[in-house]
Design a protein around this motif. Structure first.
Motif, PDB file in Angstrom:
ATOM      1  N   GLU A  18       8.564   5.484   3.119  1.00  0.00           N
ATOM      2  CA  GLU A  18       8.818   4.246   2.365  1.00  0.00           C
ATOM      3  C   GLU A  18       7.599   3.333   2.400  1.00  0.00           C
ATOM      4  O   GLU A  18       7.184   2.780   1.381  1.00  0.00           O
ATOM      5  CB  GLU A  18      10.061   3.532   2.913  1.00  0.00           C
ATOM      6  N   GLU A  19       7.020   3.180   3.558  1.00  0.00           N
ATOM      7  CA  GLU A  19       5.819   2.356   3.714  1.00  0.00           C
ATOM      8  C   GLU A  19       4.646   2.963   2.940  1.00  0.00           C
ATOM      9  O   GLU A  19       3.890   2.259   2.268  1.00  0.00           O
ATOM     10  CB  GLU A  19       5.485   2.288   5.208  1.00  0.00           C
ATOM     11  N   GLU A  20       4.512   4.275   3.015  1.00  0.00           N
ATOM     12  CA  GLU A  20       3.412   4.963   2.330  1.00  0.00           C
ATOM     13  C   GLU A  20       3.555   4.879   0.808  1.00  0.00           C
ATOM     14  O   GLU A  20       2.560   4.766   0.094  1.00  0.00           O
ATOM     15  CB  GLU A  20       3.340   6.431   2.772  1.00  0.00           C
ATOM     16  N   PHE A  21       4.782   4.952   0.299  1.00  0.00           N
ATOM     17  CA  PHE A  21       4.992   4.851  -1.148  1.00  0.00           C
ATOM     18  C   PHE A  21       4.524   3.489  -1.670  1.00  0.00           C
ATOM     19  O   PHE A  21       3.911   3.401  -2.732  1.00  0.00           O
ATOM     20  CB  PHE A  21       6.457   5.082  -1.515  1.00  0.00           C
ATOM     21  N   VAL A  22       4.812   2.438  -0.927  1.00  0.00           N
ATOM     22  CA  VAL A  22       4.391   1.092  -1.334  1.00  0.00           C
ATOM     23  C   VAL A  22       2.864   1.018  -1.388  1.00  0.00           C
ATOM     24  O   VAL A  22       2.277   0.507  -2.350  1.00  0.00           O
ATOM     25  CB  VAL A  22       4.971   0.020  -0.380  1.00  0.00           C
ATOM     26  N   GLN A  23       2.210   1.535  -0.350  1.00  0.00           N
ATOM     27  CA  GLN A  23       0.740   1.532  -0.314  1.00  0.00           C
ATOM     28  C   GLN A  23       0.167   2.410  -1.422  1.00  0.00           C
ATOM     29  O   GLN A  23      -0.831   2.050  -2.056  1.00  0.00           O
ATOM     30  CB  GLN A  23       0.247   2.022   1.057  1.00  0.00           C
ATOM     31  N   ALA A  24       0.790   3.570  -1.667  1.00  0.00           N
ATOM     32  CA  ALA A  24       0.309   4.490  -2.694  1.00  0.00           C
ATOM     33  C   ALA A  24       0.394   3.860  -4.084  1.00  0.00           C
ATOM     34  O   ALA A  24      -0.525   3.995  -4.902  1.00  0.00           O
ATOM     35  CB  ALA A  24       1.120   5.779  -2.658  1.00  0.00           C
ATOM     36  N   GLN A  25       1.470   3.158  -4.338  1.00  0.00           N
ATOM     37  CA  GLN A  25       1.646   2.472  -5.614  1.00  0.00           C
ATOM     38  C   GLN A  25       0.525   1.454  -5.820  1.00  0.00           C
ATOM     39  O   GLN A  25      -0.091   1.391  -6.887  1.00  0.00           O
ATOM     40  CB  GLN A  25       3.021   1.798  -5.634  1.00  0.00           C
ATOM     41  N   ALA A  26       0.227   0.682  -4.782  1.00  0.00           N
ATOM     42  CA  ALA A  26      -0.849  -0.318  -4.855  1.00  0.00           C
ATOM     43  C   ALA A  26      -2.212   0.357  -5.026  1.00  0.00           C
ATOM     44  O   ALA A  26      -3.053  -0.121  -5.795  1.00  0.00           O
ATOM     45  CB  ALA A  26      -0.835  -1.191  -3.603  1.00  0.00           C
ATOM     46  N   LEU A  27      -2.435   1.460  -4.338  1.00  0.00           N
ATOM     47  CA  LEU A  27      -3.706   2.185  -4.458  1.00  0.00           C
ATOM     48  C   LEU A  27      -3.924   2.723  -5.873  1.00  0.00           C
ATOM     49  O   LEU A  27      -5.037   2.669  -6.392  1.00  0.00           O
ATOM     50  CB  LEU A  27      -3.753   3.349  -3.463  1.00  0.00           C
ATOM     51  N   CYS A  28      -2.870   3.245  -6.466  1.00  0.00           N
ATOM     52  CA  CYS A  28      -2.984   3.764  -7.837  1.00  0.00           C
ATOM     53  C   CYS A  28      -3.314   2.641  -8.825  1.00  0.00           C
ATOM     54  O   CYS A  28      -4.124   2.824  -9.738  1.00  0.00           O
ATOM     55  CB  CYS A  28      -1.697   4.477  -8.245  1.00  0.00           C
ATOM     56  N   LYS A  29      -2.705   1.490  -8.630  1.00  0.00           N
ATOM     57  CA  LYS A  29      -2.998   0.349  -9.499  1.00  0.00           C
ATOM     58  C   LYS A  29      -4.439  -0.112  -9.309  1.00  0.00           C
ATOM     59  O   LYS A  29      -5.139  -0.420 -10.281  1.00  0.00           O
ATOM     60  CB  LYS A  29      -2.017  -0.795  -9.231  1.00  0.00           C
ATOM     61  N   LYS A  30      -4.893  -0.132  -8.070  1.00  0.00           N
ATOM     62  CA  LYS A  30      -6.277  -0.520  -7.792  1.00  0.00           C
ATOM     63  C   LYS A  30      -7.246   0.480  -8.407  1.00  0.00           C
ATOM     64  O   LYS A  30      -8.286   0.103  -8.949  1.00  0.00           O
ATOM     65  CB  LYS A  30      -6.502  -0.621  -6.281  1.00  0.00           C
ATOM     66  N   PHE A  31      -6.903   1.753  -8.344  1.00  0.00           N
ATOM     67  CA  PHE A  31      -7.740   2.798  -8.945  1.00  0.00           C
ATOM     68  C   PHE A  31      -7.938   2.528 -10.438  1.00  0.00           C
ATOM     69  O   PHE A  31      -9.055   2.598 -10.956  1.00  0.00           O
ATOM     70  CB  PHE A  31      -7.090   4.173  -8.732  1.00  0.00           C
ATOM     71  N   ILE A  32      -6.847   2.193 -11.133  1.00  0.00           N
ATOM     72  CA  ILE A  32      -6.934   1.920 -12.567  1.00  0.00           C
ATOM     73  C   ILE A  32      -7.782   0.668 -12.827  1.00  0.00           C
ATOM     74  O   ILE A  32      -8.660   0.684 -13.703  1.00  0.00           O
ATOM     75  CB  ILE A  32      -5.521   1.744 -13.180  1.00  0.00           C
ATOM     76  N   LYS A  33      -7.541  -0.378 -12.075  1.00  0.00           N
ATOM     77  CA  LYS A  33      -8.307  -1.610 -12.272  1.00  0.00           C
ATOM     78  C   LYS A  33      -9.782  -1.369 -12.037  1.00  0.00           C
ATOM     79  O   LYS A  33     -10.633  -1.824 -12.822  1.00  0.00           O
ATOM     80  CB  LYS A  33      -7.783  -2.705 -11.345  1.00  0.00           C
ATOM     81  N   ASP A  34     -10.133  -0.665 -10.971  1.00  0.00           N
ATOM     82  CA  ASP A  34     -11.538  -0.369 -10.674  1.00  0.00           C
ATOM     83  C   ASP A  34     -12.147   0.505 -11.766  1.00  0.00           C
ATOM     84  O   ASP A  34     -13.282   0.285 -12.188  1.00  0.00           O
ATOM     85  CB  ASP A  34     -11.662   0.344  -9.326  1.00  0.00           C
ATOM     86  N   LEU A  35     -11.395   1.478 -12.222  1.00  0.00           N
ATOM     87  CA  LEU A  35     -11.866   2.373 -13.279  1.00  0.00           C
ATOM     88  C   LEU A  35     -12.192   1.577 -14.546  1.00  0.00           C
ATOM     89  O   LEU A  35     -13.231   1.782 -15.182  1.00  0.00           O
ATOM     90  CB  LEU A  35     -10.820   3.431 -13.563  1.00  0.00           C
ATOM     91  N   LEU A  36     -11.295   0.653 -14.907  1.00  0.00           N
ATOM     92  CA  LEU A  36     -11.512  -0.135 -16.121  1.00  0.00           C
ATOM     93  C   LEU A  36     -12.678  -1.099 -15.973  1.00  0.00           C
ATOM     94  O   LEU A  36     -13.425  -1.332 -16.931  1.00  0.00           O
ATOM     95  CB  LEU A  36     -10.226  -0.885 -16.492  1.00  0.00           C
ATOM     96  N   VAL A  37     -12.870  -1.649 -14.793  1.00  0.00           N
ATOM     97  CA  VAL A  37     -14.000  -2.549 -14.549  1.00  0.00           C
ATOM     98  C   VAL A  37     -15.315  -1.783 -14.701  1.00  0.00           C
ATOM     99  O   VAL A  37     -16.252  -2.247 -15.356  1.00  0.00           O
ATOM    100  CB  VAL A  37     -13.921  -3.202 -13.147  1.00  0.00           C
ATOM    101  N   HIS A  38     -15.380  -0.598 -14.121  1.00  0.00           N
ATOM    102  CA  HIS A  38     -16.619   0.203 -14.185  1.00  0.00           C
ATOM    103  C   HIS A  38     -16.869   0.771 -15.562  1.00  0.00           C
ATOM    104  O   HIS A  38     -18.002   1.118 -15.903  1.00  0.00           O
ATOM    105  CB  HIS A  38     -16.576   1.318 -13.142  1.00  0.00           C
TER     106      HIS A  38
END
Length: 196
Positions: free
Chosen positions: A174-194
């Motif tokens: 449960e804890e890992e799913f929350v972190q994974a969701q945030a990591l995936c969103k950060k991945f997209i944001k970073d990808l779009l910035v670059h």
């Protein structure tokens, strides 16, 4: 004469019982008997509605795929979302509570392993992969050129699947799913910035 809606009710009871049986016993040890016992129904009804265990397993996987689709449509239907907002909704749908419950995670994991040996399940997995990629690509194409959009969609699909899998297999899912969701969103944001 059967009551109206009884077939759908019984089918859903059996799908829910299959999810529970896989969570308790694993797919290999899930049988018509374990499913019917958990559903509180006779074992013959499984053959009547689904033609046997494999038909019920296929229906259960289709149910999980349908829940994933519904989670996405509920957040996108009749809404004016930017491409980035839509990408975030795709992440949310893939990490929704219905997709990360104990029963769902154990069924997905069993399904993925069995899909290498069962053509019907392999076909459903192909549909699932294609749907995720297509949804991501649709949003990325509104921001990036075709080549960059294709690469971004493949990377993001791999990120979602990989993070989901690692979370499902972790000691604190449960804890890992929350972190994974945030990591995936950060991945997209970073990808779009670059990519800007």
């Amino acid at each position: 004469m059967p009551k109206v809606g009884m077939k759908e009710l019984r089918e859903q009871q059996l799908i829910d019982a299959t999810l529970e049986s896989v969570a308790q016993y694993g797919l290999h040890n899930t049988t018509i008997v374990t499913i019917s016992r958990l559903a509180g129904l006779s074992s013959g009804i499984i053959s009547h509605y689904f033609g046997g265990k494999q038909g019920l397993v296929d229906a259960t996987v289709k149910h999980l795929l349908s829940q994933l689709k519904i989670a996405l449509l509920e957040k996108t239907h009749d809404k004016q979302l930017s491409p980035e907002q839509r990408l975030m909704v795709i992440i949310d749908a893939n990490f929704s509570q219905t997709q990360r419950s104990v029963a769902a995670t154990k069924t997905w994991l069993s399904f993925w392993a069995q899909s290498m040996h069962e053509p019907g399940l392999a076909r459903l997995q192909h549909i699932n992969n294609k749907r995720l990629y297509s949804n991501l690509l649709h949003s990325y194409r509104r921001i990036l050129n075709n080549e960059a959009a294709n690469i971004a969609a493949k990377q993001t699909a791999a990120m979602i699947d990989g993070c989901w899998l690692r979370s499902a297999l972790s000691l604190r899912p449960e804890e890992e799913f929350v972190q994974a969701q945030a990591l995936c969103k950060k991945f997209i944001k970073d990808l779009l910035v670059h990519s800007a």
